[in-house]
Design a protein around this motif. Structure first.
Motif, PDB file in Angstrom:
ATOM      1  N   UNK A   1      46.389 -16.044  51.336  1.00  0.00           N
ATOM      2  CA  UNK A   1      44.987 -16.141  51.652  1.00  0.00           C
ATOM      3  C   UNK A   1      44.163 -15.180  50.804  1.00  0.00           C
ATOM      4  N   UNK A   2      44.703 -13.970  50.598  1.00  0.00           N
ATOM      5  CA  UNK A   2      44.005 -12.981  49.772  1.00  0.00           C
ATOM      6  C   UNK A   2      43.871 -13.485  48.333  1.00  0.00           C
ATOM      7  N   UNK A   3      44.919 -14.135  47.850  1.00  0.00           N
ATOM      8  CA  UNK A   3      44.908 -14.677  46.488  1.00  0.00           C
ATOM      9  C   UNK A   3      43.838 -15.760  46.354  1.00  0.00           C
ATOM     10  N   UNK A   4      43.724 -16.634  47.346  1.00  0.00           N
ATOM     11  CA  UNK A   4      42.711 -17.698  47.318  1.00  0.00           C
ATOM     12  C   UNK A   4      41.312 -17.103  47.334  1.00  0.00           C
ATOM     13  N   UNK A   5      41.100 -16.093  48.159  1.00  0.00           N
ATOM     14  CA  UNK A   5      39.790 -15.435  48.213  1.00  0.00           C
ATOM     15  C   UNK A   5      39.454 -14.794  46.869  1.00  0.00           C
ATOM     16  N   UNK A   6      40.446 -14.188  46.211  1.00  0.00           N
ATOM     17  CA  UNK A   6      40.226 -13.576  44.898  1.00  0.00           C
ATOM     18  C   UNK A   6      39.865 -14.643  43.866  1.00  0.00           C
ATOM     19  N   UNK A   7      40.499 -15.822  43.942  1.00  0.00           N
ATOM     20  CA  UNK A   7      40.197 -16.904  43.005  1.00  0.00           C
ATOM     21  C   UNK A   7      38.788 -17.446  43.236  1.00  0.00           C
ATOM     22  N   UNK A   8      38.397 -17.602  44.495  1.00  0.00           N
ATOM     23  CA  UNK A   8      37.039 -18.066  44.807  1.00  0.00           C
ATOM     24  C   UNK A   8      36.026 -17.055  44.290  1.00  0.00           C
ATOM     25  N   UNK A   9      36.267 -15.767  44.532  1.00  0.00           N
ATOM     26  CA  UNK A   9      35.370 -14.720  44.030  1.00  0.00           C
ATOM     27  C   UNK A   9      35.274 -14.755  42.517  1.00  0.00           C
ATOM     28  N   UNK A  43      45.350 -12.409  40.611  1.00  0.00           N
ATOM     29  CA  UNK A  43      43.951 -11.989  40.567  1.00  0.00           C
ATOM     30  C   UNK A  43      43.665 -10.835  41.518  1.00  0.00           C
ATOM     31  N   UNK A  44      44.540 -10.617  42.481  1.00  0.00           N
ATOM     32  CA  UNK A  44      44.340  -9.543  43.458  1.00  0.00           C
ATOM     33  C   UNK A  44      44.428  -8.204  42.732  1.00  0.00           C
ATOM     34  N   UNK A  45      43.364  -7.430  42.808  1.00  0.00           N
ATOM     35  CA  UNK A  45      43.326  -6.118  42.166  1.00  0.00           C
ATOM     36  C   UNK A  45      43.183  -6.167  40.649  1.00  0.00           C
ATOM     37  N   UNK A  46      42.783  -7.300  40.102  1.00  0.00           N
ATOM     38  CA  UNK A  46      42.661  -7.433  38.649  1.00  0.00           C
ATOM     39  C   UNK A  46      41.497  -6.592  38.125  1.00  0.00           C
TER      40      UNK A  46
END
Length: 144
Positions: A1-9, A43-46
């Motif tokens: 879920x965190x990964x999806x949120x990072x991609x949307x952002x 993308x998390x923390x990129x």
């Protein structure tokens, strides 16, 4: 879920063009799937440099697009392998003699320019790389 949120952002905060909420939500799973298949890091923390590289790759062929919203899913699915686009470390000084040798091979070749592109009279055809024995395309790019 965190990964999806990072991609949307990411899709909503790109510099050149920002996807709307619905477009970002529909393209995020495609982006994540393609990134996984092509070896891109999470993308998390990129950091900003990585995000700029990813954006440049996603939006690399935008010329002539009438609707970026309609084209974005195709651009996302056309992501190249990370190994081909990631920033390369600067070569060690010990390899400079090898680079000098490659420059000599390219400079001595009368079939191509200094960057390794074939010289031909076909202006309508695509540019092609010259095939120097033992010299790869990445070798030419490193020497320049």
């Amino acid at each position: 879920m965190e990964e999806t949120a990072a991609a949307v952002d990411f899709l909503q905060q790109m510099q050149r063009w920002q996807a709307g909420a619905a477009t970002a939500r529909s393209c995020a799973p495609k982006l994540l799937r393609t990134m996984r298949e092509q070896g891109w890091p999470s993308l998390v923390g990129a950091d900003a440099g990585y995000l700029a590289l990813l954006e440049a790759e996603v939006l690399k062929n935008t010329g002539g697009a009438a609707s970026w919203t309609k084209c974005l899913p195709g651009w996302v699915r056309d992501l190249r392998r990370y190994a081909l686009v990631r920033p390369q470390a600067t070569p060690a000084p010990a390899s400079s003699s090898g680079q000098a040798g490659m420059r000599g091979v390219i400079a001595a070749c009368h079939a191509c320019d200094e960057y390794g592109w074939l010289l031909d009279d076909d202006d309508d055809g695509p540019q092609r790389r010259c095939t120097h024995p033992g010299v790869t395309r990445s070798d030419v790019e490193v020497t320049k």
